[in-house]
Design a protein around this motif. Structure first.
Motif, PDB file in Angstrom:
ATOM      1  N   ASP A  49       0.832  -1.205   0.000  1.00  0.00           N
ATOM      2  CA  ASP A  49       0.000   0.000   0.000  1.00  0.00           C
ATOM      3  C   ASP A  49       0.869   1.258   0.000  1.00  0.00           C
ATOM      4  O   ASP A  49       0.492   2.271  -0.602  1.00  0.00           O
ATOM      5  CB  ASP A  49      -0.956   0.010   1.204  1.00  0.00           C
ATOM      6  CG  ASP A  49      -0.295  -0.445   2.495  1.00  0.00           C
ATOM      7  OD1 ASP A  49       0.365  -1.499   2.484  1.00  0.00           O
ATOM      8  OD2 ASP A  49      -0.425   0.241   3.518  1.00  0.00           O
ATOM      9  N   ASP A  68      -2.020  -5.082   0.982  1.00  0.00           N
ATOM     10  CA  ASP A  68      -2.299  -3.922   1.836  1.00  0.00           C
ATOM     11  C   ASP A  68      -2.280  -4.345   3.309  1.00  0.00           C
ATOM     12  O   ASP A  68      -3.188  -5.027   3.773  1.00  0.00           O
ATOM     13  CB  ASP A  68      -3.657  -3.327   1.438  1.00  0.00           C
ATOM     14  CG  ASP A  68      -3.943  -2.016   2.152  1.00  0.00           C
ATOM     15  OD1 ASP A  68      -3.163  -1.635   3.058  1.00  0.00           O
ATOM     16  OD2 ASP A  68      -4.955  -1.369   1.814  1.00  0.00           O
ATOM     17  N   ARG A 118      -1.802  -1.885   5.581  1.00  0.00           N
ATOM     18  CA  ARG A 118      -2.142  -0.594   6.198  1.00  0.00           C
ATOM     19  C   ARG A 118      -0.997  -0.032   7.047  1.00  0.00           C
ATOM     20  O   ARG A 118      -1.231   0.599   8.061  1.00  0.00           O
ATOM     21  CB  ARG A 118      -3.428  -0.703   7.016  1.00  0.00           C
ATOM     22  CG  ARG A 118      -4.612  -1.130   6.159  1.00  0.00           C
ATOM     23  CD  ARG A 118      -5.896  -1.182   6.947  1.00  0.00           C
ATOM     24  NE  ARG A 118      -6.989  -1.658   6.117  1.00  0.00           N
ATOM     25  CZ  ARG A 118      -8.140  -2.106   6.584  1.00  0.00           C
ATOM     26  NH1 ARG A 118      -8.363  -2.129   7.876  1.00  0.00           N
ATOM     27  NH2 ARG A 118      -9.078  -2.529   5.756  1.00  0.00           N
ATOM     28  N   THR A 177      -3.773   3.978   3.775  1.00  0.00           N
ATOM     29  CA  THR A 177      -4.926   3.180   4.205  1.00  0.00           C
ATOM     30  C   THR A 177      -4.947   2.973   5.728  1.00  0.00           C
ATOM     31  O   THR A 177      -5.797   2.249   6.238  1.00  0.00           O
ATOM     32  CB  THR A 177      -4.945   1.810   3.482  1.00  0.00           C
ATOM     33  OG1 THR A 177      -3.664   1.193   3.627  1.00  0.00           O
ATOM     34  CG2 THR A 177      -5.285   1.952   2.022  1.00  0.00           C
ATOM     35  N   PRO A 211      -7.953   7.939   6.021  1.00  0.00           N
ATOM     36  CA  PRO A 211      -7.434   7.041   4.983  1.00  0.00           C
ATOM     37  C   PRO A 211      -8.331   7.072   3.753  1.00  0.00           C
ATOM     38  O   PRO A 211      -9.491   7.462   3.849  1.00  0.00           O
ATOM     39  CB  PRO A 211      -7.502   5.657   5.643  1.00  0.00           C
ATOM     40  CG  PRO A 211      -8.554   5.780   6.680  1.00  0.00           C
ATOM     41  CD  PRO A 211      -8.590   7.210   7.131  1.00  0.00           C
ATOM     42  N   ASP A 217     -10.081   4.803   0.505  1.00  0.00           N
ATOM     43  CA  ASP A 217     -10.469   3.425   0.203  1.00  0.00           C
ATOM     44  C   ASP A 217      -9.981   3.113  -1.210  1.00  0.00           C
ATOM     45  O   ASP A 217     -10.462   3.697  -2.183  1.00  0.00           O
ATOM     46  CB  ASP A 217     -12.003   3.316   0.288  1.00  0.00           C
ATOM     47  CG  ASP A 217     -12.489   1.901  -0.029  1.00  0.00           C
ATOM     48  OD1 ASP A 217     -11.719   1.109  -0.618  1.00  0.00           O
ATOM     49  OD2 ASP A 217     -13.646   1.599   0.309  1.00  0.00           O
TER      50      ASP A 217
END
Ligand SMILES: Cc1ncc(C[n+]2csc(CCOP(=O)(O)OP(=O)(O)O)c2C)c(N)n1
Ligand code: SF4
Length: 282
Positions: free
Chosen positions: A103, A130, A132, A144, A162, A164
Motif C-alpha cells: 500500500d 495492503d 495498512r 490506508t 485514509p 479506500d
C-alpha cells in the motif's frame, strides 16, 4: 527430442513449478506468505509456464515477492511497478504481466501511477498487499492506515483520513476490482486466476497483515466476509456499494467491459510502434 516427445501433451503445472527456491525473509506470520502461495497456485491453474510470466514490483517487504517465484522478475524503484509493467506489456503483449507491491508503494509514492493505470486499462494484473502500514521501513502509517492508529512512530494516530483503494479504483475507471484476504489462500487463488484472465487492467486489493508492526491485524480474519454481490457494468452502483461497505467484503466487487490496451498481440518491434499504440504524434 523424439517425435513422441514433441507430440506428448505438456505435463500439468503445479504451484511448485513457480517457486524459485529462494527462502522468503518475511517475518513469521506475515500475510505475504499466503499471497505468494495463492499466486503460485493461481499461476499453475492458469497454465502458462513461468518463462511466459513477468512479475514486476517496487520496493517494500511485499515487493520482494517476484524473487520468490520462478517467473521473469523486475524488482525496481519504489512506487514505479505500474509504469514498468505497462512498458513490458506494450512491448511484449504475448507475455502475462503481473505487478505486485504494498500500500505504501502503490498508494503513496505510486498513487499517481495507480490512478492512470486504472484509466489506461492495459491488460495486466495488479496485486496490492495492503497491510495498512509501511512494514519495511518500520511502521509508518500509509494512505490506508486508520486516522487514530496509535503507534510509537505516530502517537495518538496521524489524524489523517485514509482513502479506500476500491473507491479510488472505481473512480479512476478500473474495470475489474476485487478484494482478497491473505488468510484465505484458496479463495484468493481463484480470484487471481480470474484477474489474470480478465482482458484489461485487473486490480486486486489483498488484505495482508503485517505481524511485526500491526499485530492487531490478526483480528482481520474475524472481520472478513464474502461480498454480497458483484456489480456488473454499473459503476455508480458499485461506488455506492463500496461507500456503504465495511471494507472487509471479499470477492469480485465490480466488472465492466471496455476495450483494453494493447490492441495488438505480437511483440512490438520499435519505439515507433509503442508511440503509435498511444497515438503519439511526432
Ligand atoms: C524513493 C524512495 N522513497 C522512500 C523509500 C523508503 N521506503 C522503502 S519501502 C517503503 C514503504 C514500504 O511500504 P509498503 O509498500 O506498504 O510495503 P510493505 O513493506 O509494508 O510490504 C519506503 C517508504 C525508498 N526506498 N525509495
Ligand atoms: S515487517 Fe511486516 S510486512 Fe514486513 S515481512 Fe515483517 S510482517 Fe511482513
Amino acid at each position: 527430442m523424439s517425435i513422441t516427445d514433441m507430440t506428448a501433451p505438456a505435463a500439468a503445472l503445479t504451484a511448485h513449478d513457480f517457486h524459485s527456491g529462494a527462502t522468503p525473509i518475511w517475518c513469521p506470520g506475515c500475510g505475504d506468505y499466503g499471497v505468494l502461495s495463492a499466486l503460485e497456485h493461481a499461476l499453475a491453474m492458469h497454465g502458462r509456464p513461468p518463462h511466459e510470466v513477468v512479475m514486476v514490483s517496487g520496493i517494500g517487504c511485499s515487493s520482494r515477492l517476484p524473487a520468490y517465484t520462478s517467473c521473469y522478475g523486475f524488482h525496481g524503484v519504489h512506487g514505479r511497478a505500474l509504469p514498468f509493467a505497462s512498458g513490458v506489456k506494450l512491448a511484449r503483449p504475448d507475455l502475462e504481466v503481473i505487478a505486485v507491491g504494498g500500500d505504501g508503494d502503490g498508494y503513496s509514492i505510486g498513487g499517481n501511477h495507480f490512478i492512470h493505470a486504472c484509466r489506461r486499462n492495459i491488460d495486466m494484473l495488479y496485486l496490492v498487499m495492503d497491510n495498512r502500514v509501511y512494514g519495511m521501513t518500520k511502521g509508518q502509517p500509509s494512505p490506508t492506515t486508520e486516522a487514530d492508529w496509535d503507534s510509537d512512530i505516530a502517537p495518538g494516530g496521524l489524524g489523517l483520513r485514509p482513502f479506500d483503494p476500491i473507491a479510488l479504483a472505481l473512480a479512476a475507471g478500473a474495470n475489474f476490482v476485487a478484494r482478497g484476504f491473505a488468510g484465505r489462500s484458496e479463495e484468493l487463488a481463484n480470484l487471481i486466476v480470474e484477474g489474470i484472465r480478465w482482458p484489461g487492467f485487473a486490480f486486486i486489493e489483498v488484505l495482508s497483515p503485517c505481524m511485526a508492526f500491526r499485530s492487531e491485524a490478526f483480528g482481520w480474519k474475524e472481520s472478513v466476509h464474502p461480498a454480497s454481490l458483484t456489480v456488473i457494468d454499473d459503476r455508480a452502483a458499485a461506488q455506492a456499494a463500496t461507500l456503504a461497505d465495511d471494507g472487509y467484503s471479499l470477492g469480485l466487487l465490480f466488472k465492466d467491459h471496455r476495450p483494453s490496451l494493447p490492441r495488438q498481440t505480437a511483440p512490438l518491434a520499435s519505439l515507433a510502434d509503442v508511440e503509435a499504440q498511444f497515438g503519439v504524434c511526432g
